[in-house]
Design a protein around this motif. Structure first.
Motif, PDB file in Angstrom:
ATOM      1  N   LEU A  77       1.189  -1.089   0.091  1.00 16.94           N
ATOM      2  CA  LEU A  77       0.474  -0.299  -0.286  1.00 16.94           C
ATOM      3  C   LEU A  77       1.372   1.180   0.238  1.00 16.94           C
ATOM      4  O   LEU A  77       0.018   2.284  -0.275  1.00 16.94           O
ATOM      5  N   ALA A  78       2.275   0.975   0.184  1.00 19.82           N
ATOM      6  CA  ALA A  78       3.045   2.266   0.430  1.00 19.82           C
ATOM      7  C   ALA A  78       3.317   2.526  -1.204  1.00 19.82           C
ATOM      8  O   ALA A  78       4.233   4.017  -1.762  1.00 19.82           O
ATOM      9  N   ARG A  79       3.271   2.037  -2.314  1.00 17.96           N
ATOM     10  CA  ARG A  79       3.771   2.480  -2.969  1.00 17.96           C
ATOM     11  C   ARG A  79       3.251   3.169  -4.043  1.00 17.96           C
ATOM     12  O   ARG A  79       2.069   3.289  -3.334  1.00 17.96           O
ATOM     13  N   PRO A  80       3.551   3.893  -4.948  1.00 19.51           N
ATOM     14  CA  PRO A  80       3.289   4.998  -5.623  1.00 19.51           C
ATOM     15  C   PRO A  80       1.803   4.663  -6.142  1.00 19.51           C
ATOM     16  O   PRO A  80       1.340   5.411  -6.134  1.00 19.51           O
ATOM     17  N   ALA A  81       1.424   3.108  -6.766  1.00 18.66           N
ATOM     18  CA  ALA A  81      -0.206   2.873  -7.544  1.00 18.66           C
ATOM     19  C   ALA A  81      -1.382   3.093  -6.523  1.00 18.66           C
ATOM     20  O   ALA A  81      -2.346   3.472  -6.527  1.00 18.66           O
ATOM     21  N   PHE A  82      -1.082   3.087  -4.752  1.00 12.97           N
ATOM     22  CA  PHE A  82      -1.902   3.800  -4.171  1.00 12.97           C
ATOM     23  C   PHE A  82      -1.394   5.032  -2.945  1.00 12.97           C
ATOM     24  O   PHE A  82      -2.009   4.948  -2.007  1.00 12.97           O
ATOM     25  N   ALA A  83      -1.162   5.777  -3.772  1.00 14.18           N
ATOM     26  CA  ALA A  83      -0.564   7.234  -4.007  1.00 14.18           C
ATOM     27  C   ALA A  83      -2.220   8.212  -3.245  1.00 14.18           C
ATOM     28  O   ALA A  83      -2.555   8.977  -2.439  1.00 14.18           O
ATOM     29  N   GLY A  84      -2.977   7.792  -3.868  1.00 11.36           N
ATOM     30  CA  GLY A  84      -4.398   8.177  -3.915  1.00 11.36           C
ATOM     31  C   GLY A  84      -5.053   7.319  -2.994  1.00 11.36           C
ATOM     32  O   GLY A  84      -6.732   8.034  -2.055  1.00 11.36           O
ATOM     33  N   LEU A  85      -4.980   6.800  -2.155  1.00 14.00           N
ATOM     34  CA  LEU A  85      -5.565   6.121  -1.049  1.00 14.00           C
ATOM     35  C   LEU A  85      -6.111   6.523  -0.050  1.00 14.00           C
ATOM     36  O   LEU A  85      -5.185   7.164   0.991  1.00 14.00           O
ATOM     37  N   LYS A  86      -7.131   6.885  -0.183  1.00  5.55           N
ATOM     38  CA  LYS A  86      -7.670   7.411   1.189  1.00  5.55           C
ATOM     39  C   LYS A  86      -7.724   7.013   3.323  1.00  5.55           C
ATOM     40  O   LYS A  86      -8.001   8.035   4.044  1.00  5.55           O
ATOM     41  N   ARG A  87      -8.579   5.696   2.750  1.00  5.93           N
ATOM     42  CA  ARG A  87      -8.928   4.758   3.494  1.00  5.93           C
ATOM     43  C   ARG A  87      -8.635   3.342   3.612  1.00  5.93           C
ATOM     44  O   ARG A  87      -8.095   3.212   2.747  1.00  5.93           O
ATOM     45  N   LEU A  88      -7.663   2.930   4.799  1.00  7.77           N
ATOM     46  CA  LEU A  88      -7.428   2.026   4.504  1.00  7.77           C
ATOM     47  C   LEU A  88      -8.596   1.462   5.985  1.00  7.77           C
ATOM     48  O   LEU A  88      -8.413   1.606   7.096  1.00  7.77           O
ATOM     49  N   VAL A  89      -9.399   0.137   5.842  1.00  9.75           N
ATOM     50  CA  VAL A  89     -10.553   0.307   6.808  1.00  9.75           C
ATOM     51  C   VAL A  89     -10.683  -1.499   7.432  1.00  9.75           C
ATOM     52  O   VAL A  89     -10.824  -2.235   6.622  1.00  9.75           O
ATOM     53  N   PHE A  90     -10.321  -1.869   8.736  1.00  2.00           N
ATOM     54  CA  PHE A  90     -10.643  -2.929   9.150  1.00  2.00           C
ATOM     55  C   PHE A  90     -11.563  -2.882   9.517  1.00  2.00           C
ATOM     56  O   PHE A  90     -12.451  -2.035  10.499  1.00  2.00           O
ATOM     57  N   LEU A  91     -12.597  -3.422   9.390  1.00  2.00           N
ATOM     58  CA  LEU A  91     -13.804  -4.145   9.452  1.00  2.00           C
ATOM     59  C   LEU A  91     -14.136  -5.433  10.505  1.00  2.00           C
ATOM     60  O   LEU A  91     -12.869  -6.823  10.030  1.00  2.00           O
ATOM     61  N   HIS A  92     -14.695  -5.724  11.293  1.00  2.00           N
ATOM     62  CA  HIS A  92     -14.618  -6.386  12.682  1.00  2.00           C
ATOM     63  C   HIS A  92     -16.181  -6.606  13.276  1.00  2.00           C
ATOM     64  O   HIS A  92     -16.585  -5.727  12.613  1.00  2.00           O
ATOM     65  N   PRO A  93     -16.499  -8.065  13.682  1.00  2.33           N
ATOM     66  CA  PRO A  93     -17.962  -8.348  14.313  1.00  2.33           C
ATOM     67  C   PRO A  93     -17.960  -7.939  15.209  1.00  2.33           C
ATOM     68  O   PRO A  93     -17.281  -7.341  16.166  1.00  2.33           O
ATOM     69  N   GLU A  94     -19.588  -7.151  15.948  1.00  2.00           N
ATOM     70  CA  GLU A  94     -19.704  -6.675  16.640  1.00  2.00           C
ATOM     71  C   GLU A  94     -19.496  -7.775  17.848  1.00  2.00           C
ATOM     72  O   GLU A  94     -19.477  -7.584  18.806  1.00  2.00           O
TER      73      GLU A  94
END
Length: 442
Positions: A379-396
């Motif tokens: 995710l640190a590569r230039p291809a992901f420079a526009g990434l705004k959110r890395l969301v971790f989804l977890h059960p309630e």
């Protein structure tokens, strides 16, 4: 004569009708309250009916007959019906003399309700109470008569079709059912099976001018679907597909998934996918699943076709994945994070701004471990420079201990993402679906 005094009668304040209608709107899920409102006064009837008739469920032949007669006596009520559910539940018992089989009910409803539902938008067929985490319950096969499809195709207002726990006799009937709805844009299938792939004619749809152009597609718990994916692709068009949800795909079927991605190509914006193997379903063994998960990236899932992908949701380990496939304690087994890393490494879309990782309750947070290259490094590569959110989804249902463990793993394995300030946390179900205002719910 003394003047007699009469108590002044105080008039109750008049509440505008639109205020009452707003209150009735809040009761739209409470059928008992809506029926009471409809009987309170004539001014409340239109708004109460709007919600009472919006969704109609037909469980038996008696339900179908009553609904048909009602629409004959009061045709204007047909304009209020937007969702129709043809339900099957083997535990719903009526006297056998009055009982249609589910197959007969399904074949009868198009002719009986034809031209009576001009605003019907959603059609649901099957068992609404089916649980995605339980095996498919044995039910009768649905046999569609030759007279069914010409009449069914006249329901041109239907744009969303939901099939849940339906057993077709052949794959051809499944394809014909979908193809008959020319304006269909959303298809949601779960636990749909067919007994035989026989009698499938690949040239059947070649002479037909128009195929449904799907915009949203959800295929869940259907290992029988992917070997017959070509049948499905012949019946519909995916050139305008925007959302694709595949929460539990067997590793042996990734080639078929790639054909779907190729059919959508640049139109696809949102993708949800979970890859796993099975020892009993899907025709592959645990060893074959491991081999499929670790195959060369260019030989399996071709996500590079999706050049305009805006969001990607990956389910790291579905609930029914064999433990041997995601136990990271042994060097001989491959945790599900491997396919996620390989998938990320192949992304070519420059518009990707959100990536979500779903960590189900069965998959301990230790699944997210450092394998080269790590997800954080990718995710640190230039291809992901526009990434705004890395969301971790977890059960309630995650307890405090598991949440602390998950947070500790993320702090240790995602330092670069944390430094960019893009890490987010969201509660989801076991299949990565955020129920409230989720743009990827189909």
């Amino acid at each position: 004569m003394a003047n007699s005094t009469h108590p002044t009668r105080r008039k109750s304040p008049r509440v505008p009708v639109d205020i009452w209608e707003d209150i009735i709107d809040l009761l739209r899920e409470d059928l008992i309250a809506l029926r009471a409102c409809a009987l309170t006064c004539w001014q409340w009837v239109p708004r109460s009916r709007l919600h009472l008739f919006r969704v109609v469920e037909l469980w038996t032949s008696q339900d179908l007959a009553l609904c048909t007669q009602l629409l004959i006596d009061a045709p204007h009520l047909g304009d209020l019906i937007h969702e129709l559910h043809i339900c099957h539940n083997k535990y719903f018992m009526v006297p056998i003399s009055r009982q249609f089989t589910f197959s007969q009910l399904l074949n009868a409803f198009p002719a009986m309700l034809l031209r009576k539902l001009p605003r019907l938008d959603v059609l649901s067929i099957g068992n609404p109470s089916s649980n995605p985490f339980t095996p498919v319950v044995t039910m009768e096969d649905v046999t569609l008569y030759h007279t069914f499809f010409p009449v069914f195709s006249l329901f041109r207002s239907v744009t969303r079709l939901e099939l849940v726990a339906v057993h077709f006799s052949t794959a051809m009937e499944f394809a014909q059912l979908i193809h008959a709805l020319s304006n269909l844009s959303t298809l949601h299938c779960r636990q749909v099976v067919w007994r035989s792939a026989a009698r499938y004619d690949p040239t059947r749809f070649e002479t037909l001018e128009r195929r449904p152009a799907l915009i949203h597609l959800h295929i869940e718990s259907m290992p029988w679907f992917w070997p017959m994916a070509e049948c499905f692709l012949d019946a519909v068009s995916l050139s305008s597909l925007v959302t694709l949800v595949l929460p539990n795909v067997f590793a042996g079927h990734l080639d078929s998934v790639s054909r779907v991605l190729w059919a959508a190509r640049a139109s696809l914006r949102h993708l949800t996918i979970g890859v796993h193997g099975s020892e009993t379903i899907g025709g592959i063994t645990a060893e074959e699943a491991v081999a499929a998960l670790t195959a060369a990236p260019d030989e399996r899932l071709h996500i590079e076709f999706s050049t305009c992908l805006a969001s990607l949701r990956m389910i790291l380990s579905p609930m029914d994945a064999p433990a041997t496939l995601w136990t990271s304690e042994s060097r001989d087994h491959v945790p599900s994070a491997v396919w996620a890393q390989r998938l990320l490494a192949k992304i070519t879309s420059e518009k990707l701004d959100e990536i979500a990782l779903c960590v189900p309750l069965a998959a301990r947070p230790t699944l997210i471990e450092a394998y080269e290259p790590t997800v954080d490094a990718i995710l640190a590569r230039p291809a992901f420079a526009g990434l705004k959110r890395l969301v971790f989804l977890h059960p309630e249902r995650y307890g405090r201990g598991l949440m602390e463990e998950l947070h500790a793993v993320v702090r240790g394995e995602f330092p670069l993402a944390l430094a960019r300030g893009i890490v987010r946390w969201t509660v989801a179900d076991e299949l990565g679906v955020v129920r409230l205002r989720d743009p990827l719910v189909v």
